[in-house]
Design an enzyme around this catalytic site. Structure first.
Site, PDB file in Angstrom:
ATOM      1  N   GLU A 157      46.777 -43.520 -54.384  1.00 13.14           N
ATOM      2  CA  GLU A 157      47.062 -42.452 -53.226  1.00 13.14           C
ATOM      3  C   GLU A 157      46.329 -41.645 -52.890  1.00 13.14           C
ATOM      4  O   GLU A 157      45.444 -40.827 -53.524  1.00 13.14           O
ATOM      5  CB  GLU A 157      48.413 -42.200 -53.689  1.00 13.14           C
ATOM      6  CG  GLU A 157      49.822 -43.087 -53.776  1.00 13.14           C
ATOM      7  CD  GLU A 157      50.985 -43.171 -53.797  1.00 13.14           C
ATOM      8  OE1 GLU A 157      51.489 -42.077 -53.434  1.00 13.14           O
ATOM      9  OE2 GLU A 157      52.123 -43.943 -54.078  1.00 13.14           O
ATOM     10  N   ILE A 187      41.133 -49.319 -51.456  1.00 11.60           N
ATOM     11  CA  ILE A 187      42.079 -50.590 -51.925  1.00 11.60           C
ATOM     12  C   ILE A 187      40.993 -51.720 -51.454  1.00 11.60           C
ATOM     13  O   ILE A 187      41.085 -51.641 -50.200  1.00 11.60           O
ATOM     14  CB  ILE A 187      43.871 -50.706 -50.897  1.00 11.60           C
ATOM     15  CG1 ILE A 187      44.172 -49.106 -51.366  1.00 11.60           C
ATOM     16  CG2 ILE A 187      44.655 -52.178 -50.705  1.00 11.60           C
ATOM     17  CD1 ILE A 187      45.334 -49.183 -52.573  1.00 11.60           C
ATOM     18  N   ARG A 300       3.413 -54.433 -62.526  1.00 12.19           N
ATOM     19  CA  ARG A 300       2.477 -53.063 -62.272  1.00 12.19           C
ATOM     20  C   ARG A 300       1.200 -52.262 -63.275  1.00 12.19           C
ATOM     21  O   ARG A 300       1.678 -51.962 -63.935  1.00 12.19           O
ATOM     22  CB  ARG A 300       3.114 -51.600 -61.621  1.00 12.19           C
ATOM     23  CG  ARG A 300       2.833 -49.981 -60.985  1.00 12.19           C
ATOM     24  CD  ARG A 300       2.580 -50.457 -59.760  1.00 12.19           C
ATOM     25  NE  ARG A 300       1.864 -48.981 -59.228  1.00 12.19           N
ATOM     26  CZ  ARG A 300       1.076 -48.656 -59.210  1.00 12.19           C
ATOM     27  NH1 ARG A 300       0.011 -49.399 -58.919  1.00 12.19           N
ATOM     28  NH2 ARG A 300       0.914 -48.014 -58.217  1.00 12.19           N
ATOM     29  N   GLY A 371       9.229 -46.033 -59.173  1.00 16.18           N
ATOM     30  CA  GLY A 371       8.107 -44.551 -59.014  1.00 16.18           C
ATOM     31  C   GLY A 371       8.027 -44.827 -57.074  1.00 16.18           C
ATOM     32  O   GLY A 371       9.773 -44.804 -57.205  1.00 16.18           O
ATOM     33  N   GLU A 395      38.784 -47.629 -61.129  1.00 19.00           N
ATOM     34  CA  GLU A 395      40.133 -47.991 -62.542  1.00 19.00           C
ATOM     35  C   GLU A 395      39.968 -46.604 -62.986  1.00 19.00           C
ATOM     36  O   GLU A 395      40.516 -47.448 -64.199  1.00 19.00           O
ATOM     37  CB  GLU A 395      39.271 -49.115 -62.868  1.00 19.00           C
ATOM     38  CG  GLU A 395      40.319 -50.569 -63.561  1.00 19.00           C
ATOM     39  CD  GLU A 395      40.683 -51.236 -62.326  1.00 19.00           C
ATOM     40  OE1 GLU A 395      41.241 -52.920 -62.447  1.00 19.00           O
ATOM     41  OE2 GLU A 395      40.123 -50.988 -61.102  1.00 19.00           O
ATOM     42  N   GLU A 399      36.089 -39.408 -66.994  1.00 24.17           N
ATOM     43  CA  GLU A 399      37.989 -38.624 -67.676  1.00 24.17           C
ATOM     44  C   GLU A 399      39.205 -38.504 -68.387  1.00 24.17           C
ATOM     45  O   GLU A 399      39.484 -38.787 -69.088  1.00 24.17           O
ATOM     46  CB  GLU A 399      37.617 -37.646 -66.555  1.00 24.17           C
ATOM     47  CG  GLU A 399      35.934 -36.676 -66.345  1.00 24.17           C
ATOM     48  CD  GLU A 399      35.419 -37.730 -65.534  1.00 24.17           C
ATOM     49  OE1 GLU A 399      34.265 -36.803 -65.814  1.00 24.17           O
ATOM     50  OE2 GLU A 399      35.283 -38.154 -64.831  1.00 24.17           O
TER      51      GLU A 399
END
Length: 417
Positions: A157, A187, A300, A371, A395, A399
């Site tokens: 929310e 959502i 490269r 790079g 999800e 933390e």
């Protein structure tokens, strides 16, 4: 191999036919990383081939245009991808959580948004299969398996974020209906999903608060507005929207299961597979970034050598491959725990935490290896870097994952007082 071939028709892959991983750390010394049956390995191989052939060539254009991948979604339906988390009797092609995670990784390797298009759908399918009434299961699951009905979750929310117990959306019983009022945000697939698993309060006075939370299975109708699509750093192509419920009426039969007040516990179980899915998306993004970096480091040259031969670049690649392999093992372990039927919120949280942080690091290091080209929209690594943060905050933020992990860790290892 034909476009849109059904996963149910995937032939088992013999050990001597399994492709050499070469460019990807999928297997080590010939031993499979995935503890899957031959039939499930064939499913993973089929999706991998489809991603290489159909997804990777068009993903950059679709992503930069922020265009919904209609054709790819239709092919996913035809293949049975939306039914992978649904088992018998509603779907003969359902697979284990470990296989589901491996398929999700393949999808995200091609384009993370495709994995997002089936993530919430799979969680809702698991909720209905586990907690739904027989009528709800018969009404939805077979059609969800084919993708005819696609589903999403409505949890977050505007003022709540990851604190699901603080939700304010209410569903007031009135005769044979619930009257719903409130708002949801972020959502995914809100416009294109036919079914929404709505987390709401059916008893605002309940103490503790989680005992007043239920899940309603609602469909679009009068009183439900998709108010806007939220602009995003990455995760393009699929919509993330705000929903507004204004005196929306849902029949009493929309209540998931047979009893009010079970929604919080139901959703916590659903989020276990959801977090495994998000962790698998992170694997896919990290793997794509590693593949591109490994390829570029061999193409490269600088100072007369391929750049992987420079120790600084070689060390990046070694660390990237090591971390990705460790993350995959953790995700597969969480999936096996889920398949066992036991509680796995700690394992799923660990997988989501570690895999998402790993993907972010790998994506950044892939840019370092490229790079200046890594900063260009002509190279896919900048897309991976924009997609990776979603798995850190989606999800349940990382933390929150740490909170989940430590609480369960202590619960399982209580010291007698």
């Amino acid at each position: 191999m034909q476009r849109g071939r059904s996963l149910a028709s995937a032939a088992p892959v013999r050990q001597d036919e399994r492709r050499d991983p070469g460019r990807v750390p999928l297997r080590t010394e010939g031993e499979p990383v995935f503890e899957l049956s031959d039939e499930e390995l064939a499913v993973v191989e089929l999706v991998r081939d489809w991603v290489d052939r159909e997804v990777k060539p068009v993903a950059p254009e679709l992503e930069h245009a922020d265009r919904y991948p209609e054709a790819l979604i239709e092919q996913m339906k035809q293949m049975g991808i939306f039914g992978l988390a649904i088992g018998e009797p509603w779907n003969e092609a359902g697979v284990s959580a470990a296989c589901y995670a491996a398929v999700t990784e393949e999808l995200a390797r091609g384009w993370m948004s495709l994995a997002g298009a089936m993530g919430g759908h799979s969680v809702v399918a698991k909720l209905i299969a586990t907690f739904g009434t027989e009528q709800q299961q018969e009404h939805y699951l077979a059609r969800m398996a084919t993708g005819e009905v696609r589903a999403t979750m409505a949890l977050t929310e505007p003022g709540g974020g990851s604190d699901l117990q603080a939700l304010r959306t209410t569903a007031r019983a009135e005769g044979d209906h619930y009257v719903v009022n409130g708002a949801k945000t972020w959502i995914t697939n809100a416009r294109r999903s036919q079914l929404i698993a709505l987390l709401c309060r059916t008893d605002p006075q309940a103490d503790p608060p989680h005992r007043g939370i239920s899940i309603l299975l609602v469909e679009h109708g009068a009183g439900l507005a998709v108010s806007r699509d939220l602009p995003k750093l990455g995760y393009k192509g699929v919509e993330s929207c705000e929903l507004a419920f204004t005196d929306f009426r849902a029949p009493r039969s929309a209540l998931l299961g047979a009893e009010e007040g079970r929604g919080f516990a139901q959703m916590m179980r659903g989020l276990e597979i959801g977090r495994i899915q998000v962790a698998s998306r992170a694997l896919g993004v990290g793997r794509a970034a590693l593949e591109d970096a490994l390829r570029y480091a061999q193409e490269r040259q600088s100072f007369g050598r391929q750049i992987w031969e420079h120790q600084s670049v070689g060390n990046y690649l070694a660390d990237m491959a090591t971390a990705l392999t460790a993350a995959r093992q953790l995700v597969q372990y969480a999936a096996r725990c889920y398949d066992s039927g036991r509680r796995c919120d700690m394992e799923a949280g660990m997988a989501k935490l570690f895999a998402s942080e790993t993907a972010m690091t790998i994506a950044l290091n892939a840019i370092r290896i490229h790079g200046g080209y890594g900063y260009s929209t002509e190279f896919d690594v900048e897309r991976y870097f924009r997609d990776a943060p979603l798995m850190i905050v989606g999800e349940g933020t990382n933390e929150i994952q740490r909170n989940v992990i430590v609480k369960e860790l202590v619960r399982r290892n209580l010291v007698a007082s």
